[in-house]
Design a protein around this motif. Sequence first.
Motif, PDB file in Angstrom:
ATOM      1  N   ILE A  33      38.963  34.775 -28.880  1.00  0.00           N
ATOM      2  CA  ILE A  33      38.281  34.623 -27.600  1.00  0.00           C
ATOM      3  C   ILE A  33      38.214  33.142 -27.224  1.00  0.00           C
ATOM      4  O   ILE A  33      38.412  32.783 -26.066  1.00  0.00           O
ATOM      5  N   LYS A  34      37.971  32.271 -28.232  1.00  0.00           N
ATOM      6  CA  LYS A  34      37.922  30.839 -27.967  1.00  0.00           C
ATOM      7  C   LYS A  34      39.279  30.342 -27.480  1.00  0.00           C
ATOM      8  O   LYS A  34      39.372  29.469 -26.628  1.00  0.00           O
ATOM      9  N   ASN A  62      41.486  32.106 -25.793  1.00  0.00           N
ATOM     10  CA  ASN A  62      41.654  32.560 -24.410  1.00  0.00           C
ATOM     11  C   ASN A  62      40.822  31.715 -23.441  1.00  0.00           C
ATOM     12  O   ASN A  62      41.270  31.393 -22.347  1.00  0.00           O
ATOM     13  N   ILE A  63      39.599  31.380 -23.848  1.00  0.00           N
ATOM     14  CA  ILE A  63      38.731  30.555 -23.000  1.00  0.00           C
ATOM     15  C   ILE A  63      39.340  29.165 -22.845  1.00  0.00           C
ATOM     16  O   ILE A  63      39.410  28.615 -21.738  1.00  0.00           O
ATOM     17  N   THR A  64      39.817  28.579 -23.934  1.00  0.00           N
ATOM     18  CA  THR A  64      40.441  27.260 -23.896  1.00  0.00           C
ATOM     19  C   THR A  64      41.681  27.288 -23.010  1.00  0.00           C
ATOM     20  O   THR A  64      41.881  26.402 -22.179  1.00  0.00           O
ATOM     21  N   SER A  90      42.323  29.389 -20.580  1.00  0.00           N
ATOM     22  CA  SER A  90      41.889  29.599 -19.198  1.00  0.00           C
ATOM     23  C   SER A  90      41.357  28.303 -18.587  1.00  0.00           C
ATOM     24  O   SER A  90      41.653  27.981 -17.427  1.00  0.00           O
ATOM     25  N   VAL A  91      40.572  27.573 -19.374  1.00  0.00           N
ATOM     26  CA  VAL A  91      40.032  26.294 -18.883  1.00  0.00           C
ATOM     27  C   VAL A  91      41.180  25.315 -18.617  1.00  0.00           C
ATOM     28  O   VAL A  91      41.185  24.603 -17.605  1.00  0.00           O
TER      29      VAL A  91
END
Length: 86
Positions: A2-3, A5-7, A9-10
Amino acid sequence: MIKKNITFSVLILLTALCVYLIDRDISKCSETIEAQQSKIDNIEKQLIYHNIRLTGQMDTLMVHRSRLEQIKNFLENMNLNYASKK
């Protein structure tokens, strides 16, 4: 995961923001360049007009100078003729 994917996306959002900001800056610079080019064109037109005027004035001055030299020579000749008759 998840981290990751978040990274990711950011990073995509930051990249999109950077592209947008660069495009906006380029647009502003393009507008400035177009405005300056318009001013340059107007100044060039004025310069051409002033050059034509100056050329005409120089021609007029040369004609006057020539005429004044003719008058000067005429007066000198008149003075010599008058002095020789005395």
